[in-house]
Write an enzyme that holds these catalytic residues in place. Structure first.
Site: not given
Ligand code: IPM
Ligand code: MG
Length: 358
Positions: A142, A188, A220, A244, A248
């Protein structure tokens, strides 16, 4: 009476609606505790860009650094997607995390018993899942240099230094000591040099925590194991982008991304925010699930203000609302007794939180 200074960043899309509910719940809890809150609202994201031309005005940083904690909603939306990268809402958020030095992002994925049918996975796979993703937040791909693009090429660089890996590893081991004492470090290392360093340094740090078991897993495989057998994980230690993605994925074990809170902590002020985005498609309709933000407010009470009992009141109130069958639209198909709007479920949780006994 103690008065905590909270910087509120509502942001874009559903951000304002969900933060309003978290404030409602915080005030309800304060009404039966011996502290109070003073909120100061500041801008970030697309709304900040629209007003000031900058997704992260300096005032937002200053006010946040002068507060006890930051409660954050969500930012971004299609409206701002075509802006140059540094003007985009997401750039504001990344810069904010960096300015505040919040290098550790704690993302608990806990399956509520009441919602064991809400996941796309079988109940027996996800019942009692309790994972803490510890994601490095201000390094990795990032932020790495060089980065850029021209007509025919785009590039980013994944970099981690020894000290960046050490400090996040210490966080993960310390958190594991208060949990089931298992850390699985995700990398990885079979392909990336940066991951090989990550693995070596995490292994070195682990020597200071002999009571915690350390395992390593390729990212993975981790993505696969999370849906195959999520109960094998206690603390998952990850770099920025892997965390990240995996957080999710972990959220879907729990039924809705609208349930998952997070705490971003470092050496200064912490930021407490849901893991989901600004969901512009449902903004303003009163159907967003505020529970992730309310649970983030609970994490704020626990980690930033050390008001553990007040945090527990909120956690119990969320559970009670769910066990009594109150559901926002995202969870309406799962054992709902009553489908509630954003503000209705906020009021129900606030009401329970104020009544919960010490
Ligand atoms: C998160 C979001 C952020 C990230 C974005 C909005 C920049 O997806 O907080 O997980 O990738 O960190
Ligand atoms: Mg995110």
């Amino acid at each position: 009476m103690k008065k905590y200074k909270i910087a509120l960043i509502k942001g874009d899309g559903i951000g304002p609606e969900i933060v309003d509910e978290a404030v409602k719940v915080l005030d309800a809890v304060a009404s039966c505790c011996d502290f109070d809150f003073a909120y100061e609202e500041v801008l970030m994201g697309g709304c900040a860009y629209d007003i000031t031309g900058d997704p992260l005005p300096q005032e937002t940083i200053t006010t946040s650094l002068n507060s006890d904690a930051v409660l954050f909603g969500a930012i971004g939306g299609e409206k701002w997607d075509s802006l140059p990268r540094e003007k985009r809402p997401e750039s504001g958020l990344l810069r904010f995390r960096k300015e505040l030095g919040v290098y550790a992002n704690l993302r608990p994925a806990v399956v509520y018993d009441e919602l064991v049918n809400a996941s796309s996975l079988k109940p027996e796979i996800i019942k009692s899942v309790d994972i803490m993703v510890v994601r490095e937040l201000i390094g990795g791909i990032y932020f790495g240099e060089p980065k850029g693009r021209d007509e025919n090429k785009g590039w980013n660089t994944m970099v981690y230094t020894r000290s960046e890996i050490e400090r996040i590893a210490h966080q993960a081991f310390k958190i594991a000591q208060k949990r089931d004492k298992r850390v699985c470090s995700i990398d990885k290392a079979n392909v990336l040099d940066v991951s090989q360093l990550w693995r070596d340094v995490v292994t070195e740090v682990s020597a200071e925590y002999p009571d915690v078991e350390l395992t390593h897993m390729y990212v993975d495989n981790a993505a696969m194991q999370l849906v195959l057998n999520p109960k094998q994980f206690d603390v998952m230690l990850t770099g920025n982008i892997f965390g990240d993605i995996l957080s999710d994925e972990a959220s879907m074990l729990c039924g809705s991304i609208g349930l998952l809170p997070s705490a971003s902590i470092g050496d200064k002020i912490g930021v407490y925010e849901p893991i989901h985005g600004s969901a512009p498609d449902i903004a303003g309709q009163g159907i967003a699930n505020p529970i992730a933000t309310i649970a983030s407010a609970s994490m704020m009470l626990k980690y930033a203000l050390h008001e553990e009992e007040a945090a527990n009141k909120i956690d119990r109130a969320i559970k009670r609302a769910l066990s009594e069958g109150y559901r926002t639209k995202d969870l309406a198909q799962y054992d709902a007794k009553e489908v509630c709007s954003t503000s209705e479920i906020g009021s129900i949780i606030a009401n329970y939180a104020a009544k919960c006994k010490h």
